[in-house]
Design an enzyme around this catalytic site. Sequence first.
Site, PDB file in Angstrom:
ATOM      1  N   ARG A  74      48.795  51.381  40.552  1.00  0.00           N
ATOM      2  CA  ARG A  74      48.222  50.351  39.675  1.00  0.00           C
ATOM      3  C   ARG A  74      46.709  50.540  39.638  1.00  0.00           C
ATOM      4  O   ARG A  74      46.061  50.511  40.690  1.00  0.00           O
ATOM      5  CB  ARG A  74      48.584  48.959  40.213  1.00  0.00           C
ATOM      6  N   HIS A 118      40.151  43.898  34.942  1.00  0.00           N
ATOM      7  CA  HIS A 118      39.937  43.553  36.351  1.00  0.00           C
ATOM      8  C   HIS A 118      38.430  43.331  36.528  1.00  0.00           C
ATOM      9  O   HIS A 118      37.763  44.056  37.245  1.00  0.00           O
ATOM     10  CB  HIS A 118      40.484  44.660  37.258  1.00  0.00           C
ATOM     11  N   GLU A 163      44.020  38.282  38.116  1.00  0.00           N
ATOM     12  CA  GLU A 163      43.437  37.086  38.723  1.00  0.00           C
ATOM     13  C   GLU A 163      42.470  36.359  37.793  1.00  0.00           C
ATOM     14  O   GLU A 163      41.268  36.256  38.090  1.00  0.00           O
ATOM     15  CB  GLU A 163      42.733  37.437  40.046  1.00  0.00           C
ATOM     16  N   ASN A 289      49.436  38.371  43.436  1.00  0.00           N
ATOM     17  CA  ASN A 289      48.599  38.874  44.530  1.00  0.00           C
ATOM     18  C   ASN A 289      48.610  37.823  45.625  1.00  0.00           C
ATOM     19  O   ASN A 289      48.356  36.647  45.358  1.00  0.00           O
ATOM     20  CB  ASN A 289      47.149  39.078  44.071  1.00  0.00           C
ATOM     21  N   TYR A 291      47.243  36.941  49.611  1.00  0.00           N
ATOM     22  CA  TYR A 291      46.466  37.287  50.806  1.00  0.00           C
ATOM     23  C   TYR A 291      46.578  36.220  51.890  1.00  0.00           C
ATOM     24  O   TYR A 291      46.636  36.537  53.066  1.00  0.00           O
ATOM     25  CB  TYR A 291      44.988  37.493  50.437  1.00  0.00           C
ATOM     26  N   GLU A 349      49.327  42.956  44.620  1.00  0.00           N
ATOM     27  CA  GLU A 349      48.326  43.208  45.668  1.00  0.00           C
ATOM     28  C   GLU A 349      48.724  42.460  46.930  1.00  0.00           C
ATOM     29  O   GLU A 349      49.158  41.303  46.856  1.00  0.00           O
ATOM     30  CB  GLU A 349      46.929  42.687  45.287  1.00  0.00           C
TER      31      GLU A 349
END
Length: 443
Positions: A74, A118, A163, A289, A291, A349
């Site tokens: 990606r 991005h 995002e 994504n 985290y 991600e």
Amino acid sequence: MSFPKDFLWGAATASYQIEGAWNEDGKGESIWDRFSHTPGKVDNGDTGDVACDHYHRWQEDIVLMKDISLQAYRFSISWPRVLPSGHGEINQKGIDFYSQLVDALLEAGIEPYVTLYHWDLPQVLQDEGGWPARNVVEPFCQYTQAVSKALGDRVNNWITFNEPFVSAFIGYEEGRHAPGHTDLHEALAASHHLLLSHGQAVPIIRNNSPDAQVGITLNLHPAMAASDSEADKATEAFDDGRINRWFLDPIAGRGYPQDMVDIYGDGMGFVQAGDLDQIAAPIDFLGMNYYMRQISRSTDIPEEENAPRKIYRRDETTEMGWEVYPEGIYDMLLRLGSDYDFLAIYITENGAAFPDKVNYDGQVEDPQRLSYIKCHLAMVLKAIQEGVPVQGYFAWSLLDNFEWAYGYAKRFGLIYVDYETQQRILKTSAKWYGQVIRANGIE
Ligand code: IFM
């Protein structure tokens, strides 16, 4: 831990974080070029001028991807490399760069997953108002048309935005990212124009890329009230609304969450008739994504007057100071599975920064990253076994790279980059991840 037969294994990067060559071959200036060149905006005065020099070293980087046995890669396209003025004339050298990258990936048996945006908006468009201005949507559509026309015969997987929460709220409300503004109304308008651009881009991609699977990537954080107090529960609802539902709901065709519109007290005058229908354009997958979780604690009342906490942050954190909480990826996936009906989900991600060092023998041992990825994969598998349609996982990131306002201080890569020499070294996690891919699971 065996994954489903067709599960896709990849790694991800983004143009500004790895490419360098910030002003070569006709590339225009982006908001991140401008931001990082402004003293005081990025730690250590770091810029993406050279980054990982991927613009010149992409062939070497594809060899490394093969070493890890990646099935998918990606990456994002730099809008000002393709359209230096944001719209209008196409920079053929920019298109050629991505075209040869795609050809070489396919030749290597690696499926390209292209992200259109991005975070590197052409500076010219920021000068015309940036994402808070509706007139950014038309140039984004032109850019989408140019890229999907050039690559659509070979690229089958498209992510419109990465995002949008971060672009809108960190860039225009918190000011920690380019363009560094601090205005909530701008952030709200920006979020709407990002989503509208997404919605308008979907049919353009489908038109140019007959086999396209199209999606959008959101950063999602499960919010959890720190205590049972009403104040903390309200903070949880706010955090969830701001970060998750503000983007999930309109994409899913539900419009903006009314509780958040009421809290923001903003007229939402930027929403025009028909916009919400366009934003809800059917997509083939959601990119998530993940985290960390968000522990929500009200700051409206003094800590000592609030109810005792039932949730404490765990001690284990990454170098970003982010709590390691693998259960959160599972919680969020289960919620997506029960509250929404996305046809497919990719983890686009997931990964961690740790202070990696090169050993006396030239190796980079990163057991914490390996453990972080392993625990998160276990949770992804659990969600799949409970019926959530997760179809692939992309580690963030392929290479150590420019971590935005932190510059090069935070290393997220599976591959270590020596920024002086541009030497690359596969970390232990990269070798282990290669084994996972080959075994389609964790042995
Ligand atoms: O490096 C970023 C990436 O660009 C977007 N998602 C989060 C990563 C780590 O902060």
